[in-house]
Design an enzyme around this catalytic site. Structure first.
Site, PDB file in Angstrom:
ATOM      1  N   ASP A  22       0.828  -1.154  -0.055  1.00 41.48           N
ATOM      2  CA  ASP A  22       0.030   0.067  -0.077  1.00 41.48           C
ATOM      3  C   ASP A  22       0.946   1.263  -0.146  1.00 41.48           C
ATOM      4  OD1 ASP A  22      -2.436   1.496   0.047  1.00 41.48           O
ATOM      5  OD2 ASP A  22      -2.503   1.256   2.185  1.00 41.48           O
ATOM      6  N   HIS A  39       2.277   3.577  -9.128  1.00 44.01           N
ATOM      7  CA  HIS A  39       1.928   2.193  -9.403  1.00 44.01           C
ATOM      8  C   HIS A  39       3.301   1.662 -10.134  1.00 44.01           C
ATOM      9  CE1 HIS A  39      -1.652   2.397  -7.490  1.00 44.01           C
ATOM     10  NE2 HIS A  39      -2.424   3.148  -8.653  1.00 44.01           N
ATOM     11  N   GLU A  69     -12.248  -4.675  -4.442  1.00 41.46           N
ATOM     12  CA  GLU A  69     -12.927  -3.518  -4.089  1.00 41.46           C
ATOM     13  C   GLU A  69     -11.969  -2.320  -4.947  1.00 41.46           C
ATOM     14  OE1 GLU A  69     -12.049  -5.661  -1.172  1.00 41.46           O
ATOM     15  OE2 GLU A  69     -14.245  -6.233  -1.422  1.00 41.46           O
ATOM     16  N   LEU A 133      10.852 -20.309  -4.438  1.00 45.53           N
ATOM     17  CA  LEU A 133      10.083 -19.282  -3.968  1.00 45.53           C
ATOM     18  C   LEU A 133       8.490 -19.633  -4.660  1.00 45.53           C
ATOM     19  CD1 LEU A 133       9.257 -16.903  -2.148  1.00 45.53           C
ATOM     20  CD2 LEU A 133      10.127 -15.419  -4.093  1.00 45.53           C
TER      21      LEU A 133
END
Ligand code: IPE
Ligand code: IPE
Ligand code: MG
Length: 244
Positions: A22, A39, A69, A133
């Site tokens: 975030d 972004h 959302e 991973l």
């Protein structure tokens, strides 16, 4: 991506780190840039984090990239994010494959644009044999929707007589979640200073350790990851029991 081999894991090492990435928008706004630039810079932090996990020998990394959302955001931002996902999967697949990363996705993939679905499937197929991973990308993911889907699937089995209501167990619920083949997260990190889960892994976080960092996602790097691990090692996980 050049990887420095990991130091050996001790039992206390977190097997699964999940991150709520975030703060991209605020990172950009602070620099008088458009949120879209934030972004773009967030993608660099993703690369750094994947590399860091490989170097530190963390076997599972889950990244919250787009929530169910996030469609509420302006169309331009949503389109830009979808474009970035496409660019990232196309550009990084070769590197991820070479680095031994197995890519998987959680979320309602059918609700994403077709080209993203195709690129995501390709990434999953191409990296299926890797084991260094497990990188899980939460795309169009919402935990409440995930639990609802699991309940619906189990209800269908109850209705058909395949399952008796009293046979429904936590394990059965686990097996109907997107995360059925993942261990629960040991450590959930959220950047940006917000202290909430925003519909991320609500069932799976029952005994996760939480770390809320005042770092905006584009600034997150290996040193942040190392500090997070240091913090994690200082925790006393009891799982309801008393300390040894
Ligand atoms: C996280 O950064 C990225 C996504 C949710 C896709 P934000 O875009 O939420 O950044 P802030 O919270 O507005 O700063
Ligand atoms: C959570 O961040 C979702 C992702 C990081 C993908 P948001 O920025 O969407 O969360 P809220 O709206 O601040 O709770
Ligand atoms: Mg945000």
């Amino acid at each position: 991506m050049e990887i420095v081999p990991s130091s050996k894991l001790v039992p206390e090492d977190p097997a699964h780190i999940a991150i709520i990435m975030d703060g991209n928008g605020r990172w950009a706004t602070k620099r008088s840039l458009s949120r879209l630039k934030g972004h773009e810079h967030g993608a660099t932090a993703v690369r750094e984090t994947v590399k860091g996990c490989l170097e530190l020998g963390i076997p599972y990394l889950t990244l919250f990239a787009f929530s169910s959302e996030n469609w509420k955001r302006p169309e331009e931002e949503v389109n830009h994010l979808m474009g970035l996902f496409k660019f990232f999967f196309k550009k990084e697949l070769k590197e991820l494959k070479k680095a031994g990363v197995r890519v998987r996705f959680i979320g309602d993939m059918a609700g994403l644009p077709l080209d993203i679905q195709e690129l995501a499937s390709l990434a999953v197929e191409e990296t299926a044999g890797n084991a260094a991973l497990v990188l899980t990308i939460a795309l169009n993911y919402g935990s409440q929707a995930e639990i609802t889907k699991a309940v619906q699937e189990i209800a269908v089995k109850v209705k058909s007589g395949e399952v008796c209501p009293e046979d429904i167990t936590e394990d059965m619920i686990n097996r109907h979640l997107y995360t059925c083949d993942l261990p629960d997260p040991d450590l959930i990190i959220r950047t940006s200073g917000e202290q909430r889960l925003s519909n991320f892994l609500l069932w799976q976080c029952a005994y996760s350790e939480f770390l809320f960092l005042d770092v905006l996602w584009p600034d997150f790097d290996k040193s942040c990851l190392e500090k997070a691990l240091e913090d994690f090692y200082g925790r006393n996980r009891r799982f309801g029991a008393v300390s040894a």
